[in-house]
Design a protein around this motif. Structure first.
Motif, PDB file in Angstrom:
ATOM      1  N   ASP A 168      46.379  32.209  38.345  1.00  8.60           N
ATOM      2  CA  ASP A 168      46.539  32.611  39.316  1.00  8.60           C
ATOM      3  C   ASP A 168      45.408  33.337  40.014  1.00  8.60           C
ATOM      4  O   ASP A 168      44.697  33.261  40.950  1.00  8.60           O
ATOM      5  N   LEU A 169      44.425  33.837  38.790  1.00  8.73           N
ATOM      6  CA  LEU A 169      43.158  34.579  39.245  1.00  8.73           C
ATOM      7  C   LEU A 169      42.285  33.447  39.403  1.00  8.73           C
ATOM      8  O   LEU A 169      41.007  33.832  40.075  1.00  8.73           O
ATOM      9  N   VAL A 170      42.272  32.569  38.536  1.00  5.53           N
ATOM     10  CA  VAL A 170      41.255  31.346  38.915  1.00  5.53           C
ATOM     11  C   VAL A 170      41.116  30.859  40.197  1.00  5.53           C
ATOM     12  O   VAL A 170      40.046  30.508  40.713  1.00  5.53           O
ATOM     13  N   ASN A 171      42.383  30.490  40.786  1.00  4.20           N
ATOM     14  CA  ASN A 171      42.265  29.963  42.184  1.00  4.20           C
ATOM     15  C   ASN A 171      41.759  31.095  43.161  1.00  4.20           C
ATOM     16  O   ASN A 171      40.916  30.542  43.953  1.00  4.20           O
ATOM     17  N   LYS A 172      42.082  32.181  42.657  1.00  4.25           N
ATOM     18  CA  LYS A 172      41.423  33.444  43.689  1.00  4.25           C
ATOM     19  C   LYS A 172      40.021  33.356  43.744  1.00  4.25           C
ATOM     20  O   LYS A 172      39.199  33.524  44.620  1.00  4.25           O
ATOM     21  N   ILE A 173      39.383  33.450  42.298  1.00  6.51           N
ATOM     22  CA  ILE A 173      37.944  33.415  42.367  1.00  6.51           C
ATOM     23  C   ILE A 173      37.344  32.152  42.734  1.00  6.51           C
ATOM     24  O   ILE A 173      36.113  32.422  43.343  1.00  6.51           O
ATOM     25  N   LYS A 174      37.804  31.201  42.571  1.00  6.05           N
ATOM     26  CA  LYS A 174      37.371  29.860  42.897  1.00  6.05           C
ATOM     27  C   LYS A 174      36.938  29.769  44.680  1.00  6.05           C
ATOM     28  O   LYS A 174      36.109  29.521  45.132  1.00  6.05           O
TER      29      LYS A 174
END
Length: 148
Positions: A75-81
């Motif tokens: 969930d956080l990986v997609n936001k940071i990307k």
């Protein structure tokens, strides 16, 4: 057009389009720029100083991305990307690997670097030439390879 002007225009556009994510990233970058100008006691920052702040924000995101990947937080990986993509729009065009190797070779000739002992001197000359146009770890890798 300065970075701050471009951020202001894009912020208005993001507000009109109700693009919450882009708006958040732009506000964060603007706040970082304003905090730095207050810290330095200047009304406006130079283009180089703005680029330094933008690079720092991008580096922080990339480090967070690695940590979130390691922790399995998709969930956080997609936001940071997504934030990284937005920030990269404001960065100068990145140098290719070939261009970086060419710059490193030129600096090696200038400082007569022959071994890993010269790495600090070499990096000190290469980094200002590539500021904002290349990742420091990528430059370090090329320098290490050339000095071996």
């Amino acid at each position: 057009m300065t970075l701050l002007d471009r951020l202001n225009q894009d912020m208005i556009k993001a507000m009109k389009e109700k693009d919450i994510e882009t708006l958040g990233v732009i506000r964060m970058v603007k706040a970082s720029i304003q905090n730095e100008s207050i810290k330095l006691g200047q009304e406006y920052l130079s283009e180089d100083e703005e680029l330094t702040i933008l690079s720092r924000e991008l580096k922080q995101r990339k480090e967070s991305l690695q940590e979130f990947n390691a922790a399995g937080r998709e969930d956080l990986v997609n936001k940071i990307k997504s934030e990284i993509d937005i920030l990269q729009e404001y960065m100068p065009k990145q140098l290719s690997n070939e261009e970086l190797e060419e710059i490193v070779e030129q600096v090696i000739q200038e400082v007569n670097a022959t071994s890993m002992k010269d790495m600090g001197k070499l990096m000190g000359k290469v980094m200002p030439l590539t500021k904002g146009k290349a990742d420091g770890s990528q430059i370090k890798e090329i320098v290490e390879r050339k000095l071996k």
